[in-house]
Write a protein that holds these residues in place. Structure first.
Motif, PDB file in Angstrom:
ATOM      1  N   MET B   1       0.829  -1.201   0.000  1.00  0.00           N
ATOM      2  CA  MET B   1       0.000   0.000   0.000  1.00  0.00           C
ATOM      3  C   MET B   1       0.872   1.262   0.000  1.00  0.00           C
ATOM      4  SD  MET B   1      -2.840   1.100   2.795  1.00  0.00           S
ATOM      5  CE  MET B   1      -2.775   2.799   3.341  1.00  0.00           C
ATOM      6  N   SER B   2       1.511   1.548   1.129  1.00  0.00           N
ATOM      7  CA  SER B   2       2.350   2.748   1.133  1.00  0.00           C
ATOM      8  C   SER B   2       3.824   2.339   1.059  1.00  0.00           C
ATOM      9  CB  SER B   2       2.098   3.562   2.394  1.00  0.00           C
ATOM     10  OG  SER B   2       2.513   2.831   3.525  1.00  0.00           O
ATOM     11  N   ALA B   3       4.624   3.275   0.595  1.00  0.00           N
ATOM     12  CA  ALA B   3       6.045   3.002   0.350  1.00  0.00           C
ATOM     13  C   ALA B   3       6.779   2.546   1.608  1.00  0.00           C
ATOM     14  CB  ALA B   3       6.701   4.246  -0.204  1.00  0.00           C
ATOM     15  N   GLY B  45       7.091   9.608  -1.520  1.00  0.00           N
ATOM     16  CA  GLY B  45       6.217  10.043  -0.441  1.00  0.00           C
ATOM     17  C   GLY B  45       6.346   9.138   0.777  1.00  0.00           C
ATOM     18  N   VAL B  47       6.885   7.673   4.273  1.00  0.00           N
ATOM     19  CA  VAL B  47       6.777   8.103   5.673  1.00  0.00           C
ATOM     20  C   VAL B  47       7.175   6.907   6.533  1.00  0.00           C
ATOM     21  CG1 VAL B  47       5.250   8.885   7.494  1.00  0.00           C
ATOM     22  CG2 VAL B  47       4.913   9.714   5.185  1.00  0.00           C
ATOM     23  N   PRO B  48       8.196   7.071   7.372  1.00  0.00           N
ATOM     24  CA  PRO B  48       8.676   5.951   8.194  1.00  0.00           C
ATOM     25  C   PRO B  48       7.545   5.332   9.002  1.00  0.00           C
ATOM     26  CG  PRO B  48      10.049   7.889   8.504  1.00  0.00           C
ATOM     27  CD  PRO B  48       8.883   8.316   7.672  1.00  0.00           C
ATOM     28  N   ASN B  49       7.692   4.090   9.321  1.00  0.00           N
ATOM     29  CA  ASN B  49       6.729   3.403  10.173  1.00  0.00           C
ATOM     30  C   ASN B  49       7.336   3.241  11.568  1.00  0.00           C
ATOM     31  OD1 ASN B  49       5.168   1.543  11.550  1.00  0.00           O
ATOM     32  ND2 ASN B  49       4.557   0.491   9.674  1.00  0.00           N
ATOM     33  N   LEU B  50       6.856   4.094  12.469  1.00  0.00           N
ATOM     34  CA  LEU B  50       7.418   4.096  13.818  1.00  0.00           C
ATOM     35  C   LEU B  50       7.028   2.855  14.606  1.00  0.00           C
ATOM     36  CD1 LEU B  50       8.869   6.641  13.588  1.00  0.00           C
ATOM     37  CD2 LEU B  50       7.454   7.679  15.332  1.00  0.00           C
ATOM     38  N   LEU B  51       5.990   2.174  14.181  1.00  0.00           N
ATOM     39  CA  LEU B  51       5.625   0.932  14.847  1.00  0.00           C
ATOM     40  C   LEU B  51       6.742  -0.080  14.624  1.00  0.00           C
ATOM     41  CD1 LEU B  51       1.892   0.638  13.723  1.00  0.00           C
ATOM     42  CD2 LEU B  51       2.734   1.314  15.963  1.00  0.00           C
ATOM     43  N   ALA B  52       7.164  -0.179  13.379  1.00  0.00           N
ATOM     44  CA  ALA B  52       8.234  -1.122  13.053  1.00  0.00           C
ATOM     45  C   ALA B  52       9.557  -0.682  13.683  1.00  0.00           C
ATOM     46  CB  ALA B  52       8.378  -1.242  11.539  1.00  0.00           C
ATOM     47  N   LEU B  55       9.553  -1.138  17.383  1.00  0.00           N
ATOM     48  CA  LEU B  55       9.568  -2.546  17.793  1.00  0.00           C
ATOM     49  C   LEU B  55      10.999  -3.065  17.879  1.00  0.00           C
ATOM     50  CD1 LEU B  55       8.168  -5.215  18.355  1.00  0.00           C
ATOM     51  CD2 LEU B  55       8.002  -5.584  15.891  1.00  0.00           C
ATOM     52  N   SER B  60      10.062   3.991  21.325  1.00  0.00           N
ATOM     53  CA  SER B  60       8.840   4.353  20.619  1.00  0.00           C
ATOM     54  C   SER B  60       8.811   5.844  20.272  1.00  0.00           C
ATOM     55  CB  SER B  60       7.638   4.009  21.473  1.00  0.00           C
ATOM     56  OG  SER B  60       7.732   4.665  22.722  1.00  0.00           O
TER      57      SER B  60
END
Lengths: 329, 329
Positions: B1-3, B45, B47-52, B55, B60
């Motif tokens: 879905m997103s980059a 576009g 946007v980093p995934n802070l969940l990953a 983890l 966090s």
DNA sequence: TAACATAATGACAGCGCTGTCATGCAAGTC
DNA sequence: GACTTGCATGACAGCGCTGTCATTATGTTA
């Protein structure tokens, strides 16, 4: 360091997926097993890791609310009720403060999206087209609150600010005041109300003796200073309309400190029906918005979207507003 | 879905870890590569995934602040400044509302810990020992704000409430008032201030004619109602001390609605120095707490702990308070 | 009793990222 | 020329959990 699903699973002699199910889909697990698992959870002091869970399930159980500043009391009831409703559905509310500047907005949206929230609530429309595009592209539910406007991102819960401005004017006209000063904050929504208010006053032949525009964010002090300026310049006026109750509070204080009687010498009208408005002396005439209802509607719409109940991507809820006539006009 | 990182990496013809470094440790990457990567980020576009990220890195970048309700204006400046300082250091602030009930507290702490915050700020001490144990066990930095007390979890930023109460009494004594009514909210901290205040008044031979305890959370309306009750029962008093400025505002309104002059007929004193206190008529004598400073100190202590700068686990910052004498006494 | 439906549980992979260690390479040192 | 040093980059594993599909146990029907 801290217990994981696997630790609990080992202790309860089940697989880790069963532990996960006890917590998230309890109907899939037999009571006997669930009991054993719960005991193991209690024993280990296990607390789920939502970072891990959110990563794989693509649901963070996080809803971000963007407000100008926590000091803005207009949204108190909305945030409180929204938070309550979301908590009941196991969602958490992350409050993001936005300084409303266009350049900061895009960065703010990025840092919000980085948490992969399941939904977003905006208390003000986005200024930056780039930020808007990002949200649209991401496809997460976005609720814009506190205003009905023409270009919703998807869902709107609010009311018409021009209509509210007009209603204020109509009350003043009806009461027979003929020379009115405006003490108004310079934000976009305030300006919408002011424009409509002025138009209605002019149409009715009421004379607008002065417009005093105050800085944002609004403070009681600005209201008092504005009234001081108006009185020092001896603007003849029989009523002062304010863009928000806080300014009205300051206006009343300054008038009273000079021995003016409200509303006999000068009437004062506010907007917002903030908690104190019913208890000032004299009690303040104002426009009431049901912030709690807005919060509940936001939660309802959001949860509908999140559970896939609501198919249509756009919806508009107009909660309206209410004129509250008290002693100050 | 997103980059994802990998998408950006492919486009920039580097490994994904290099993209990660451009974002998080830019000094490790050559300028030329960084430029290419940044272009790829912009193009996708991403946007980093802070969940990953959170983890795996066990950070966090989230700080949770627990407040009784967003409507509590006492903490406005603290939250605003704390949020600002944290944002500068790339931390985000999650506001959790606590109803302060003991049973809810433990569940609240669980749902907070589930996000694995890097730090926790409590504006009120925890009631539940279970919740306290959980925090201690988890070992995350906990800052308790707005009060200096005996059993800190680790770090304290605040002031002494009994001292503040005493200071209020001393001002009233000094001004020569002899018959005092108290209008006070029933929360724990307020009670600390009241106890000290009463003690000091009694020691000085001042007569306490009445104590009116109002519900929590505090509303201006309670202040007005309390004063109404006091005046209806014709409690002779020459001064009213309030646990918070909001109550003082209500008290003044009721007094003035009956034609009483402040402070000639009855003096009024508040606490908190909320924004409006300087602009009421008459301007309100009160106790000022530097909420902004508290916010900054919290951020400072927290960041020290998070960067491992501060070794000692406990510290106490007393920010004190300040008597602000205005027209109402 | 065979055939099937249903309930309860498990195996496995992988979400997107970063910590760790390894590698390649140019410049500097003897 | 062999070496050290420092810088830039990459390979790899795995954080803790859940979606998916597979498997087993149990009950139900013809």
């Amino acid at each position: 360091m801290s217990a994981t699903l696997a630790d609990v699973a080992r202790l309860a002699k089940v697989s880790s997926i069963t532990v996960s199910r006890v917590l998230n889909h309890p109907h899939l697990v037999s009571e006997k097993t669930a009991k054993r698992v719960k005991a193991a959870i209690a024993k280990t002091g296990y607390v789920p890791n939502l970072l891990a869970g959110g990563l794989v399930s693509q649901r963070s159980r996080l809803v971000v609310v963007v407000i100008p500043t926590v000091a803005n009391r207009v949204f108190d009831a909305t945030i409180e009720h929204l938070g309550q409703c979301l908590a009941d559905a196991r969602y958490q509310l992350l409050l993001a403060q936005s300084d409303l500047s266009e350049e900061g907005e895009s960065a703010l949206i990025d840092s919000i999206l980085a948490r992969r929230p399941d939904g977003l609530v905006l208390t003000h429309p986005l200024q930056s087209p780039a930020a808007r595009e990002k949200l649209l592209a991401r496809g997460i539910p976005v609720i814009e609150a506190w205003e009905i406007h023409d270009r919703p991102i998807d869902t709107l819960v609010g009311f018409s600010h021009p209509d509210a401005g007009k209603a204020m004017a109509e009350h003043i006209i009806e009461r027979g005041y003929r020379k009115v000063a405006l003490v108004w904050s310079g934000d976009a929504r305030g300006t919408q109300r002011r424009t409509a208010c002025e138009q209605r006053l002019i149409d009715a032949g009421v004379h607008i003796t002065a417009r005093h525009i105050t800085p944002v964010p609004v403070l009681v002090g600005y209201g008092r200073e504005a009234m001081k300026a108006l009185l020092d310049e001896s603007m003849g006026m029989d009523a002062v309309i304010c863009s928000i109750d806080l300014l009205a509070q300051g206006v009343m204080a300054e008038a009273q400190s000079r021995g003016l009687r409200i509303p006999e010498d000068v009437a004062v009208m506010g907007y917002g029906n903030l908690e104190f408005a019913a208890y000032t002396h004299p009690r303040l005439t104002t426009i009431a918005i049901d912030g709690a209802l807005i919060g509940q509607l936001i939660a309802q719409r959001l949860l509908q979207r999140l559970t896939g109940e609501l198919v249509t991507r756009t919806s508009v809820d107009d909660v309206g507003f209410r004129l509250v006539v008290r002693e100050s006009t």
